[in-house]
Design an enzyme around this catalytic site. Structure first.
Site, short mmCIF file in Angstrom:
data_model
loop_
_atom_site.label_atom_id
_atom_site.label_comp_id
_atom_site.label_asym_id
_atom_site.label_seq_id
_atom_site.Cartn_x
_atom_site.Cartn_y
_atom_site.Cartn_z
N ASP A 129 11.99 5.10 6.48
CA ASP A 129 12.10 3.95 5.65
C ASP A 129 13.39 4.15 4.71
O ASP A 129 14.20 2.79 4.75
CB ASP A 129 11.04 3.61 4.84
CG ASP A 129 9.72 3.44 5.62
OD1 ASP A 129 9.19 2.48 5.28
OD2 ASP A 129 9.40 4.27 6.49
N GLU B 116 -3.07 -0.90 11.90
CA GLU B 116 -4.44 -0.46 11.09
C GLU B 116 -4.64 -0.93 9.82
O GLU B 116 -5.49 -0.60 9.03
CB GLU B 116 -4.15 1.10 11.04
CG GLU B 116 -4.24 1.81 12.32
CD GLU B 116 -3.96 3.47 12.28
OE1 GLU B 116 -4.38 4.20 12.88
OE2 GLU B 116 -3.23 3.73 11.18
N ARG C 122 0.76 -1.19 0.04
CA ARG C 122 -0.11 -0.07 0.08
C ARG C 122 0.95 1.04 0.09
O ARG C 122 0.41 2.44 -0.15
CB ARG C 122 -0.84 0.07 1.22
CG ARG C 122 -0.38 0.35 2.39
CD ARG C 122 -1.04 -0.08 3.81
NE ARG C 122 -2.19 0.92 4.18
CZ ARG C 122 -2.02 1.67 4.85
NH1 ARG C 122 -0.90 2.08 5.47
NH2 ARG C 122 -3.29 2.57 5.18
N SER D 259 6.99 15.34 9.83
CA SER D 259 8.23 14.58 9.15
C SER D 259 8.14 13.27 9.62
O SER D 259 7.29 12.80 10.27
CB SER D 259 9.59 15.67 9.82
OG SER D 259 10.71 15.13 8.93
N GLN D 260 9.52 12.62 9.90
CA GLN D 260 9.75 11.30 10.72
C GLN D 260 11.12 11.37 11.15
O GLN D 260 11.59 12.24 11.35
CB GLN D 260 9.67 10.22 9.40
CG GLN D 260 8.14 9.73 9.25
CD GLN D 260 8.17 8.61 8.56
OE1 GLN D 260 8.92 8.03 7.57
NE2 GLN D 260 7.28 7.48 8.93
N GLY E 297 7.15 7.24 13.43
CA GLY E 297 7.40 6.12 13.04
C GLY E 297 7.11 4.74 13.70
O GLY E 297 6.63 3.74 13.24
N ASP F 167 3.98 3.80 14.99
CA ASP F 167 2.45 4.12 15.15
C ASP F 167 1.67 2.96 14.78
O ASP F 167 1.46 2.37 13.50
CB ASP F 167 2.16 5.17 13.78
CG ASP F 167 2.58 5.02 12.33
OD1 ASP F 167 3.72 4.46 12.42
OD2 ASP F 167 2.01 5.22 11.37
N GLU G 48 7.18 -6.24 5.83
CA GLU G 48 7.29 -5.17 6.55
C GLU G 48 7.84 -5.57 8.32
O GLU G 48 8.66 -4.65 8.59
CB GLU G 48 6.33 -4.11 6.65
CG GLU G 48 5.06 -4.37 6.92
CD GLU G 48 4.04 -3.28 7.12
OE1 GLU G 48 4.40 -2.08 7.34
OE2 GLU G 48 2.80 -3.45 7.21
N ARG H 44 -6.15 12.21 10.84
CA ARG H 44 -5.24 11.84 9.63
C ARG H 44 -6.13 11.33 8.49
O ARG H 44 -7.11 10.59 8.71
CB ARG H 44 -4.25 10.68 9.99
CG ARG H 44 -3.17 10.99 11.03
CD ARG H 44 -2.53 9.88 11.35
NE ARG H 44 -3.35 8.86 12.16
CZ ARG H 44 -3.28 7.31 12.01
NH1 ARG H 44 -2.46 7.02 11.47
NH2 ARG H 44 -4.07 6.73 12.80
#
Length: 547
Positions: free
Chosen positions: A170, A519, A162, A216-217, A320, A322, A505, A287
């Site tokens: 990443d 999610e 996705r 950001s991250q 990151g 989440d 992942e 979001r």
């Protein structure tokens, strides 16, 4: 008139301005079939998010759950001017027989998954990863005018599944694999893309989508510059010094005027004047890509303003992680999330490294004043981390600036001070002992010790955290523990690949399967797993137990 979406600032545009812009486009008769915008336009154009362009339709689609994944619709491409789509929707929605699904199908082009190649027999893991790089590579020099995708000047590698856009943190771990496979040009392309984003937006967004611009991250850009410097030499530090400093300014914005005991944006000023950083998002709304999930979470947060919950969810996304028990006040319920109340050890460690990297880059340009200033900033932050983020029980943790105490939670983030090299040998040794006792699992390094159903909790293990652990522990001669973590995770990756010919992942470190929770469904691809796996193969040989 070539109608381009308006330029993405660090904060989202007001809805009224976006709608006014789209109305102007419609007035001039611009058609999205032919209108595009490129990375060259981005400094003078504005990106409009889907919930701004057609707010009523956005809410109807997300609340109606037309798609199983809430990210699906915000990635869909309008087939024509969004202002006209909105106008037609408002005119038709209350008519007898109106079909929302048919309306969306007629007006939007859906985005598909990033397809993995069909499995090939007798292809070893490293070869499979090498063959994945072109599959995962995308180019977006120009994008359709109303796409949520943000243009970038160079090709880039996406995670997979996705995740059809490039993601900030990443990408560092993906780039490690690209460099290992000799893809030096692609590494340079990606560093250039992130430098471009800093110059254009003032920071590196979570991903190159308009709805990610408000955050950001974890700041890994300095590590990307280190990687590029390892390939070409010190010229990389000189080239990217302006962007390193701009990113630092983004994370430190507001620090000068901050009063003791207060926080603003990403900066916290403790009662004694110590500065630390936190995760933060400029918006306090649900979001767009997780709209219904966020509404449900806020509804369960009794006695809390919804906007506060939304911002903490968004800040969790910036981290990151989440989501994770690490951010939860009660350690188990997402509705108690309070990310912005914490000074995280990983974020502050990465900013220490950014300060050190700027000092190094300034040294390469001969700017002694700059070297002294950023070296002092790094030293001051190191002292703050030792004072506030070190638990005498023998590990690093987060600091709750509102409650004025450490969280005392053991997580994989405890290894970041080792990864960036700020820990003393004694602290590193104690941290290693804590990790061995509490976080080591049959499949590698656990993220936390708590099982909540959130994806950044037990029993999941994540490739980037395995590499942070292995690299950090090796830095302090904790080679046995590093090897235990690395070989266990690598064996898990190899075994799943042997069975299913894919990388994923995240992994269930106890069951030998892909991970779960969170999610969305488990995703294949997968950028950062590919990169870390190649680095671990360089260090350790897997022991396959596949059946």
């Amino acid at each position: 008139m070539k109608c381009l979406p308006p330029a993405p600032p660090a904060r989202m545009l007001a809805l009224s301005l976006s709608i006014a812009f789209l109305a102007a486009c419609a007035h001039h008769g611009d058609k999205s079939e032919t209108a595009t915008w490129s990375w060259r336009d981005a400094t003078s154009a504005r990106a409009v998010t889907p919930d701004q362009a057609y707010p009523e339709l956005f809410v109807a689609v997300q609340q109606g759950k037309l798609f199983s994944d809430q990210k699906h619709f915000v990635d869909a491409l309008p087939k024509r001017d969004p202002a006209a789509i909105r106008r037609d929707y408002l005119a038709q929605r209350n008519q007898p027989g109106f079909d929302l699904k048919a309306f969306v199908a007629a007006n939007f082009e859906e985005s598909g998954q990033v397809a993995s190649p069909p499995p090939r027999a007798n292809v070893d893991l490293a070869t499979h990863i090498k063959e994945l790089w072109p599959v995962l590579t995308r180019s977006a020099e120009e994008v359709p005018a109303y796409s949520s995708l943000l243009p970038l000047p160079k090709p880039y590698v996406v995670p997979g599944g996705r995740f059809r856009e490039v993601y900030y943190w990443d990408s560092y771990f993906t780039m490690l694999g690209l460099a290992k496979d000799g893809e030096r040009g692609r590494v340079r392309d990606m560093v250039d893309n992130f430098a471009y984003e800093i110059d254009t937006y003032g920071h590196i967004p979570n991903g190159n989508r308009s709805y990610y611009l408000s955050r950001s991250q974890p700041p890994f850009f300095a590590y990307m510059v280190d990687l590029q410097a390892s390939l070409e030499g010190d010229s990389a530090y000189r080239r990217y010094l302006p962007e390193l400093q701009k990113e630092y300014a983004y994370w430190m914005a507001g620090a000068q005027d901050l009063q003791a005991g207060q926080a603003k944006a990403h900066v916290i000023k403790l009662a004694d004047g110590t500065l630390l950083n936190r995760y933060w998002d400029a918006n306090d709304t649900p979001r767009q890509e997780s709209y219904m999930e966020d509404l449900a979470t806020a509804a369960q947060a009794k006695g809390r303003p919804a906007g506060e919950v939304y911002r903490d969810l968004r800040a969790g996304a910036e981290s990151g992680w989440d989501f994770s028990s690490r951010w939860l006040a009660d350690g188990k319920t997402l509705a108690t999330i309070r990310t912005t109340a914490l000074a995280p050890v990983d974020l502050n460690s990465l900013l220490y490294h950014l300060e050190r990297t700027i000092a190094k880059a300034c040294e390469k340009t001969g700017d002694a004043t700059c070297v002294q200033a950023y070296s002092q900033k790094a030293k001051t932050r190191q002292q703050a981390i030792d004072r506030y983020l070190w638990n005498p029980a023998g590990y690093y943790t987060d600091f709750d600036w509102q409650a004025k105490r450490r969280t005392d939670t053991v997580t994989a983030a405890t290894l970041f001070p080792l990864f960036v090299g700020l820990a003393s040998q004694s602290s590193a040794d104690q941290t290693a002992a804590t990790v061995a006792n509490q976080l080591l699992r049959p499949g590698g390094l656990a993220t936390t010790t708590v099982k909540t159903g959130q994806q950044w909790d037990e029993p999941n293990g994540w490739a980037p955290l395995q590499w942070v652990a292995v690299d950090g522990l090796r830095r302090y001669q904790q080679n046995k523990l590093a090897a235990d973590i690395g070989t266990r995770f690598l064996t898990q990756v190899q075994n799943l690949y042997n069975r299913e010919q894919k990388l994923v992942e995240k992994y269930d470190l106890t069951g030998g399967q892909g991970g779960g929770g969170g999610e969305y469904q488990l995703q294949d691809g997968f950028g950062w797993t590919n990169g870390v796996t190649l680095k671990l193969l360089e260090l350790y040989k897997p022991q396959s137990n596949a059946q």
